[in-house]
Each structure stands twice: as C-alpha cells, then as structure tokens.
Design an enzyme around this catalytic site. Structure first.
Site, short mmCIF file in Angstrom:
data_model
loop_
_atom_site.label_atom_id
_atom_site.label_comp_id
_atom_site.label_asym_id
_atom_site.label_seq_id
_atom_site.Cartn_x
_atom_site.Cartn_y
_atom_site.Cartn_z
N LEU A 81 0.49 -25.12 77.10
CA LEU A 81 1.38 -24.47 76.11
C LEU A 81 0.57 -23.92 74.93
O LEU A 81 0.90 -22.86 74.37
CB LEU A 81 2.45 -25.45 75.65
N ARG A 94 -2.21 -35.16 79.23
CA ARG A 94 -2.32 -34.38 78.00
C ARG A 94 -2.82 -32.94 78.23
O ARG A 94 -3.85 -32.53 77.72
CB ARG A 94 -3.21 -35.07 76.97
N ARG A 98 -8.26 -46.67 64.77
CA ARG A 98 -8.13 -45.20 64.79
C ARG A 98 -6.96 -44.75 63.92
O ARG A 98 -6.95 -43.67 63.38
CB ARG A 98 -7.89 -44.72 66.23
N LYS A 117 -1.31 -40.22 59.57
CA LYS A 117 -2.49 -39.85 60.37
C LYS A 117 -2.29 -38.48 61.02
O LYS A 117 -3.14 -37.60 60.91
CB LYS A 117 -2.71 -40.90 61.45
N ASN A 118 -1.16 -38.30 61.70
CA ASN A 118 -0.99 -37.08 62.51
C ASN A 118 -0.79 -35.84 61.65
O ASN A 118 -1.21 -34.74 62.02
CB ASN A 118 0.13 -37.27 63.53
N CYS A 150 -5.90 -39.15 78.33
CA CYS A 150 -6.19 -40.42 77.68
C CYS A 150 -5.32 -41.47 78.37
O CYS A 150 -4.66 -41.22 79.36
CB CYS A 150 -5.90 -40.33 76.19
N ASP A 188 5.82 -42.82 69.76
CA ASP A 188 4.78 -43.62 69.11
C ASP A 188 5.30 -44.96 68.60
O ASP A 188 4.51 -45.76 68.10
CB ASP A 188 4.16 -42.84 67.94
C1 EPZ Z 1 1.14 -35.59 69.09
O1 EPZ Z 1 0.36 -35.50 70.27
C2 EPZ Z 1 0.70 -36.89 68.40
N1 EPZ Z 1 -0.71 -36.81 68.07
C3 EPZ Z 1 0.96 -38.08 69.31
O2 EPZ Z 1 0.62 -39.25 68.58
C4 EPZ Z 1 2.45 -38.13 69.65
O3 EPZ Z 1 2.69 -39.18 70.54
C5 EPZ Z 1 2.86 -36.79 70.30
O4 EPZ Z 1 2.54 -35.70 69.40
C6 EPZ Z 1 4.36 -36.73 70.59
O5 EPZ Z 1 5.09 -36.91 69.43
C7 EPZ Z 1 -1.11 -36.08 66.99
O6 EPZ Z 1 -0.32 -35.46 66.30
C8 EPZ Z 1 -2.58 -36.07 66.70
P1 EPZ Z 1 2.67 -33.18 72.57
P2 EPZ Z 1 0.38 -34.13 71.14
O7 EPZ Z 1 1.87 -31.94 72.73
O8 EPZ Z 1 0.49 -32.96 70.24
C9 EPZ Z 1 3.06 -32.39 77.20
C10 EPZ Z 1 -0.43 -41.33 68.19
O9 EPZ Z 1 -0.38 -42.46 68.70
N2 EPZ Z 1 2.30 -31.15 76.94
O10 EPZ Z 1 3.95 -33.13 71.79
O11 EPZ Z 1 -0.74 -34.17 72.09
C11 EPZ Z 1 2.18 -33.63 77.06
O12 EPZ Z 1 1.49 -33.88 78.27
C12 EPZ Z 1 -0.45 -40.10 69.07
O13 EPZ Z 1 -0.47 -41.10 66.95
C13 EPZ Z 1 2.18 -30.22 77.96
O14 EPZ Z 1 2.67 -30.41 79.06
O15 EPZ Z 1 1.76 -34.32 71.92
C14 EPZ Z 1 3.17 -34.72 76.75
O16 EPZ Z 1 3.74 -35.19 77.95
C15 EPZ Z 1 -0.31 -40.45 70.53
N3 EPZ Z 1 1.47 -29.08 77.71
C16 EPZ Z 1 4.25 -33.98 75.94
O17 EPZ Z 1 4.05 -32.58 76.19
C17 EPZ Z 1 0.88 -28.82 76.50
O18 EPZ Z 1 0.27 -27.75 76.32
C18 EPZ Z 1 4.16 -34.22 74.45
O19 EPZ Z 1 2.91 -33.81 74.03
C19 EPZ Z 1 1.03 -29.79 75.48
C20 EPZ Z 1 1.74 -30.95 75.72
#
Ligand code: EPZ
Length: 420
Positions: free
Chosen positions: A126, A122, A398, A22-23, A117, A306
C-alpha cells in the site's frame, strides 16, 4: 541486561506520568527530515526505537541532539550523504517511514525492506501503491526498496486497508507534490492526526486527518516550526491501566488524552473496572470481581491491536470465558504459549483465542516475543504467585520509557539481571 524479574501478588497503587507516544514520535522524526529549518520535538521518549531512528538519520547526514529536557532537535542536511544504512534499518520497521519524506525532499530514497517481524509479514504494497500514484518510480531488489521522482504530482489514492504506515508515508510525500492529493480509506489513529498537525505547523496544507478522507494541497517547501510537542502514548497509558486492573490496584495516570483512550476504557469498564476521567488524567480503581469480555482488534477507533496482549494477560485469571479476535496482524498470539507456561488456559485457532479464567498464574521463566507481548508478560508477572523471569527484555526497552522505574513508583517489585 536482558532478563527482567517480576515479583507477583502486589496491587499497583500510586501516580505515574505517561511519556510521549513512540509511534507518533517515529513519524514526526521522519517528517522533520522534510523541513529546511531545524526542529525541536518535545516529549520524545528516550527509548531504543527512537535512538535507532536518530542514529539512522545521523548516518544520512542529519544532525540530531537530545536536550536535557528530553526534547530532540533534528536538523536536515541540504543533501543526503547516504541512504539509510542497511544494518540499522533492519533493526527498525518504522524506518520505512523515511521513504516518503526522503523521496519528497531529495527526489529519491532507498530504504531496506523492513522484513517481517514476530507479529506478521508486514508487507508495504500500500505504501508503494500510494507513492507510485504520486508519480514515483518504485522498485525493489536485494531487500531494498528504491523510489525516485523528478517531480511528485498530486492524485486521488485509495488505500485497500487503512494502513497507519502507508497513510503516513503517502501523506508526507503528498505535502511536497504539485497540486491536490486526496487519500481515501486512510488510517484515523491519533498518531495520524498528530503527524498532520506537525506537517501543518511546518507549512503544509493537510485537511481531514482523523477522518476517512485526507486532502492535501502541495507546497514548495516545509519549515518554520521551531518546537512541537508529541502527543502522549495511549498504548503506554493503556498498559498501565491494565496492570492496575489486573492487580486490583488504584493508579492515576498523568499526561493522557482521555479521548484517545476510549476503546481501551470502554473494554476495561465492561470488565468491571472503575475509571475516573480528568482533564489530562485517568484514574483506574479496580478491586471488585472482574468479568470476562470479548475483544476484537480493529483500526482506530476500534480496539487497538497494540493492547491485545496486555488484555489477554489480564483475562487469564478472570472466571469465565473470554474471546479475542485479532483482525490486524496474522501472528499476534505468540504470548499465549508463554502465558500457558504460567498456568493460563488459552486455546488459539488462527485469529481467535479463547481464554478460560484460572484461579492463579504461577511465576516461571518466559520470553518476550515482541514489544507488547513483553509488556503483557510483566503484567502477568504482577498477577502471578511467585517470581517471573522474562528474557528478551530488549523488546520492552524498544517502546517503554523507564518502565521499571514507573512500575516501582507504583509499588511493584521488578529488577534486572544479566543473561546467564
Ligand atoms: C503501526 O504499524 C504501528 N507501528 C504498530 O505498532 C501498530 O500495531 C500498527 O500501526 C497498527 O495500528 C508504528 O506506528 C511504528 P499497518 P504499521 O500498516 O504501520 C497490513 C507497536 O507495538 N499492511 O497499519 O506497520 C499489515 O500487514 C507497533 O507499537 C498491508 O497489507 O501497521 C497489517 O496486517 C506494532 N500492506 C495491517 O495492514 C501495507 O502496505 C496493519 O498494518 C501495509 C500494511
């Protein structure tokens, strides 16, 4: 139908084929927006997140068509006829991955800020830091983020946290920036590598994906990749592995990349689960007494967040004390309350959950709070005495393609009903 019923007490046995990731699929769809030629992405799962993303792109003027084989064709317009529609973007956090590609291809992008969410706030700071670093003017108002740039210019960008989405957005934009971009402290997930491989298939020059540093030489335009197969979904595969382990079953998974599953396999083996590795298959043989384990979620190659909820469900009936530390999201233990309704003994304190194994879980009415929690409640239902009713099943739809059908081939008793 938004309620799923699960009958407990039956070990899962048999063979099941894992769908495309999916991702990775969501990122590839956004990257395809940068191609001057149409692209056919193979092995894309037919799940609501993908279908919503396809609809969003259609509203913007893209042509998307699902082939009988399940492959998805995307053809970009020469000019966007609209920005991503607000009411649809709000449904899908990953629509924020359109920001980099649209900015790079069309010089501007406007995407609704995907609000927080259930698992956390989220933020996108960055993402904005990286796109601004490439020369974009990024602004936010009325819940929408706008990015504009006459020209993107390569730069050295350090990510304070190895964010998956920020790495993807900035990497895509940098492919069409002038000169070299060096991204440091990037995410190393398999989905990042798959995206980089697809971008290179489109003529980009991305090096180092899967390591801490990615170097990108900007090119004029992207195209010429007619077909590209997405990698298998390591989280779907992990979910089935935990379901097999939690029910004392014997399940063989086809279409997996064992290397992507290492952190999940390592923790299952630590709990006493036997895992037999094949070329593109994994077989999980449980049955012996499982042992309590400690888990901490970390960016890849650490243990994936996840998979945290699914492991929590399995640990509920393993005698002894297990501890989970959730380092990625600030609110990803909501499932604990639902598991406690089934008789689990879990104490949550901030980012730490302590699970004391109980003899048995009991089926009752529970509700899914996010995609992976929903899948974890299905696993808890398999483990429980009696029948478990899970509401908010839309979360599961989803991210899991044909979950019930696949579980039924493994001998599970699952069925749906309309909400009362
Ligand atoms: C991706 O989300 C995945 N979603 C998530 O999968 C997965 O849990 C996550 O990566 C971590 O592996 C998709 O790929 C569509 P992050 P993403 O940016 O990119 C913080 C599922 O169930 N952060 O790595 O949103 C954020 O708040 C979903 O399939 C900032 O602070 O994750 C979080 O605490 C859920 N500033 C941490 O980093 C930013 O600009 C990780 O977020 C971006 C993120």
């Amino acid at each position: 139908m938004n309620r799923l019923f699960v009958a407990g007490g039956r070990p899962l046995k048999g063979k099941v084929r894992v769908s495309g990731a999916k991702n990775a699929s969501l990122a590839l769809l956004c990257a395809a927006a940068m191609s001057r030629d149409s692209v056919i992405l193979e092995n894309i799962p037919d799940i609501s997140d993908i279908n919503v993303m396809s609809e969003i792109m259609k509203e913007m003027g893209f042509k998307t068509k699902r082939e009988a084989s399940g492959a998805l064709e995307i053809c970009a317009p020469l000019k966007l006829n609209a920005q991503p529609p607000y009411h649809m973007v709000k449904q899908l956090r990953a629509s924020n991955l359109l920001l980099g590609p649209l900015l790079a291809r069309f010089g501007e992008a406007e995407v609704a800020l995907p609000g927080g969410c259930n698992i956390g706030v989220r933020p996108m700071d960055l993402h904005f830091k990286g796109l601004s670093g490439l020369g974009a003017q990024v602004s936010m108002k009325h819940g929408t983020v706008s990015a504009k740039a006459d020209k993107l210019v390569g730069n050295r960008i350090y990510l304070d946290f190895p964010s998956v989405g920020a790495t993807e957005n900035i990497m895509m934009a940098a492919c069409l920036a002038e000169g070299q971009t060096i991204l440091e402290n990037v995410a190393k997930e398999p989905e990042i590598v798959d995206l980089a491989n697809f971008l290179n298939c489109l003529g980009a020059k991305v090096r180092g994906a899967g390591t801490d540093i990615i170097k990108i030489e900007g090119v004029q335009e992207l195209g010429g990749c007619l077909r590209y197969p997405v990698i298998p979904d390591r989280i779907e595969a992990g979910t089935f592995m935990v379901a097999a382990a939690a029910t004392g079953g014997d399940v063989e998974l086809e279409n997996v990349i064992p290397h992507h599953m290492e952190p999940i396999c390592a923790k299952l083996r630590e709990a006493g689960v036997e895992i037999i590795e094949g070329e593109e298959a994994l077989r999980v043989v449980a049955g012996g007494k499982l042992k309590p384990i400690d888990l901490k979620t970390l960016p890849y190659p650490g243990f994936p967040t996840d998979m945290q909820s699914q492991f929590m469900a399995m640990l509920c009936t393993i005698a002894g004390t297990s501890v989970i530390i959730e380092n990625i999201f600030e609110n990803r233990f909501q499932i604990a309350d639902e598991l406690k309704r089934m008789g689990a003994n879990i104490k949550v304190e901030g980012r730490i959950a302590v699970i004391e194994g109980v003899n048995e879980l009991h089926g009752t009415h529970v509700k899914a709070t996010d995609l992976r929690a929903g899948a974890a409640l299905v696993i808890a239902g398999f483990m429980a005495e009696g029948t478990t009713e899970i509401s908010n099943v839309k979360y599961i739809d989803r991210g899991y393609h044909l979950l019930e059908e696949k579980m039924k081939t493994l001998g599970a008793q699952v069925w749906r009903k309309d909400s009362r």
